[in-house]
Design a protein around this motif. Structure first.
Motif: not given
Length: 186
Positions: A17-18, A20-26, A28
């Motif tokens: 989960v962490t 995946w979240s970091a990947w999505n933030m990157r 943007r």
């Protein structure tokens, strides 16, 4: 299942989960640099006096907030009140917002613009409009918007307006209507 297995699975899920979240933030887009959006300085509840080249007061400004733009060094003002000295007392100009060019040669007032001659003037004059440009060095006020101008016993409306603030010469440019209400004799 043992506690170690459950704890290992929980840590694995947390890591996924962490990640995946970091990947999505990157993915943007980074916010635009705020260098042009920030103010050099902000003044609150202030009174400012400006002098002309001869050292004589040319304007006084009171407002709840002023911000100076880093990008173009212009001033943005909330609810400005300009007091412009002149013969017979000068003028009082107010609006919802104001903008002053970096060199001070152009002032724009917008929203509920009101111009009133100083108290005690022999011919009290006021005008109302939605926008107004002031050219302080030329003692000129102008707008292309609708204007209502009143003096004792007369109300004039029109579209477009120019005024010399020192000589008190006014010009309504188009669609002029005049209503004359003479004072009653006693």
């Amino acid at each position: 299942m043992s506690r170690r297995t459950l704890l290992g699975l929980a840590l694995l899920v947390a890591a996924i989960v962490t990640g995946w979240s970091a990947w999505n933030m990157r993915e943007r887009a980074a916010p635009a640099a705020g260098a042009g959006q920030r103010s050099d300085y902000v003044l609150r509840d202030f009174e400012l006096v400006t002098l002309d080249k001869a050292g004589v007061e040319s304007a006084r400004l009171k407002a709840p907030e002023l911000q100076r733009s880093r990008q173009d060094e212009s001033l943005s003002i909330v609810r400005p009140l300009f007091l412009l000295p002149g013969e017979d007392g000068g003028w009082r100009m107010s609006a919802d917002t104001g903008w002053v060019a970096a060199d001070g040669n152009l002032i724009r007032l917008e929203g509920n613009v009101a111009g009133d001659s100083a108290e005690g003037h022999p011919v009290p004059t006021s005008f109302r409009t939605s926008t107004l440009e002031l050219l302080p060095e030329q003692d000129l006020a102008r707008t292309a918007a609708a204007v209502t101008m009143t003096q004792p016993g007369i109300m004039q409306t029109g579209v477009g307006f120019q005024a010399n603030l020192q000589t008190r010469q006014y010009k309504l440019l188009s669609k002029v209507k005049v209503r004359y209400d003479p004072p009653t004799r006693r």
